[in-house]
Design a protein around this motif. Structure first.
Motif, PDB file in Angstrom:
ATOM      1  N   SER A 145      -0.814   0.602  -3.253  1.00  0.00           N
ATOM      2  CA  SER A 145      -0.123   0.624  -4.540  1.00  0.00           C
ATOM      3  C   SER A 145       1.301   1.159  -4.397  1.00  0.00           C
ATOM      4  CB  SER A 145      -0.898   1.499  -5.534  1.00  0.00           C
ATOM      5  OG  SER A 145      -0.850   2.858  -5.133  1.00  0.00           O
ATOM      6  N   ARG A 157       2.704   3.294  -6.254  1.00  0.00           N
ATOM      7  CA  ARG A 157       2.656   4.730  -6.523  1.00  0.00           C
ATOM      8  C   ARG A 157       2.404   5.512  -5.228  1.00  0.00           C
ATOM      9  NH1 ARG A 157       1.512   8.269 -10.760  1.00  0.00           N
ATOM     10  NH2 ARG A 157       0.214  10.061 -10.194  1.00  0.00           N
ATOM     11  N   ARG A 173       5.550   5.687  -3.221  1.00  0.00           N
ATOM     12  CA  ARG A 173       6.518   6.611  -3.821  1.00  0.00           C
ATOM     13  C   ARG A 173       6.231   8.049  -3.368  1.00  0.00           C
ATOM     14  NH1 ARG A 173      10.173   7.673  -7.647  1.00  0.00           N
ATOM     15  NH2 ARG A 173       9.958   9.523  -8.936  1.00  0.00           N
ATOM     16  N   PHE A 174       4.949   8.438  -3.405  1.00  0.00           N
ATOM     17  CA  PHE A 174       4.601   9.797  -3.007  1.00  0.00           C
ATOM     18  C   PHE A 174       4.798  10.007  -1.504  1.00  0.00           C
ATOM     19  CE2 PHE A 174       2.416   9.990  -7.121  1.00  0.00           C
ATOM     20  CZ  PHE A 174       2.777  11.268  -7.528  1.00  0.00           C
ATOM     21  N   THR A 202      10.097   1.576  -6.699  1.00  0.00           N
ATOM     22  CA  THR A 202       9.503   2.886  -7.003  1.00  0.00           C
ATOM     23  C   THR A 202       9.944   3.952  -6.015  1.00  0.00           C
ATOM     24  OG1 THR A 202       7.548   2.363  -5.647  1.00  0.00           O
ATOM     25  CG2 THR A 202       7.446   1.804  -7.996  1.00  0.00           C
TER      26      THR A 202
END
Length: 328
Positions: A32, A34, A37-38, A160
């Protein structure tokens, strides 16, 4: 091409592809946006410190105080904010100057007094972390303006991934050019192989190492600024233990702990690999203690592995039959 394919950088690239592929298939969420991004947010401070750390270790030295420099920088930023300094450029400038000064202290002890960098930076690791607690104690400064904190982690338009990765990429190009495409970089490798011989060739070993420690301190301070704004909190324990992740990434990237060998591309690949591995295992609900064990194990492998590989190559070379020369 065969030399590139057989290099440690290629091994890391294959490992990176395997970790991403297996993680995407076995752990929900790895594929994903997300997740990525992390991963990026986590690797930014590690990459910032790993860039100058690579050059330091190539010369045969090491700096274990980087995480404490980060923490002290965070607390000074927090204290200045409490005193009414509300200009972000001023806070960043003070942080960078402080980091450079702390790095200069390390460099002075190593170059002017001839002390081993390992012993010096273990001492300043404790000293700088203690000073961080003197500045803020157990308090946390967390009332920074939202435009600062959100701006630090704002994504690149249409993606992102946070924009700070562009800063890391630019700095990586600069450090890469210095190490691999300038006489300075050749001098760093020469120092790592034989500092005394490097002196006889006209290289100012002491001055070069001093400025490397200054650069490491300044980059650690920049990582501290990002850390403070990302978490919207200035605390004395910020970045505690981060030096382990930095050193593990540099050594896993193929830089010899004894100096004289290593490439920046491998270090950056190792930074990304460790970031993906750590975040993927967190998604799999692996305990934090286990993650620390994995990082430590990779650190040991990165030190022992190259020596074992060199030994096996030497044995293989000795066992290969010698082709007789053609007779006249």
């Amino acid at each position: 091409m065969r030399a590139v394919a057989g290099s440690w950088d290629a091994v890391l690239l294959v490992a990176l592809v395997l970790v991403v592929g297996v993680g995407a298939l076995a752990i929900e969420g790895v594929a994903s946006p997300r997740f990525w991004r992390f991963v990026t947010l986590e690797v930014i401070p590690i990459a910032l410190i790993a860039l100058p750390m690579t050059l330091v270790i190539v010369t045969g030295e090491i700096d274990l105080s980087v995480a404490s420099v980060l923490g002290l920088t965070c607390t000074v930023m927090g204290q200045l904010w409490l005193w009414g300094v509300t200009s972000l450029p001023v806070l960043v400038a003070v942080a960078l100057l402080l980091g450079a000064l702390l790095g200069a202290v390390n460099g002075l002890f190593v170059t002017a007094f001839g002390l081993p960098s390992l012993a010096v930076t273990i001492g300043t690791l404790a000293l700088y972390r203690g000073l961080a607690y003197v500045v803020l104690g157990d308090r946390a400064v967390a009332d920074y303006p939202p435009e600062w904190t959100m701006g630090a982690i704002a994504p690149i338009p249409g993606l992102t991934i946070p924009w700070m990765i562009i800063v890391v990429a630019v700095l990586a190009v600069v450090f890469g050019l210095v190490l691999h495409a300038t006489p300075i970089g050749r001098g760093l490798y020469a120092m790592g192989n034989n500092a005394e011989a490097a002196r006889f060739t006209g290289i100012d070993v002491a001055r070069t190492k001093f400025w490397l420690f200054v650069a490491t301190g300044a980059m650690s301070a920049l990582a501290g600024v990002f850390w403070t704004l990302r978490y919207a909190s200035a605390r004395a324990d910020n970045g505690n233990g981060l030096e382990l992740a930095v050193v593990a990434a540099v050594l896993l990237g193929g830089v010899s702990i004894f100096g004289g060998r290593g490439r920046l591309a491998g270090v950056l690949a190792a930074v990304v690999l460790l970031g993906i591995l750590r975040n993927a295992l967190q998604l799999a609900y692996v305990p934090a203690n286990t993650l620390t064990i994995i990082t430590g194990s990779l650190l040991i492998v990165s030190v022992v592995g190259p020596n074992v590989a060199a030994m096996l190559r030497e044995r293989w070379r000795r066992r290969r039959p010698v082709t007789p020369l053609p007779q006249e």
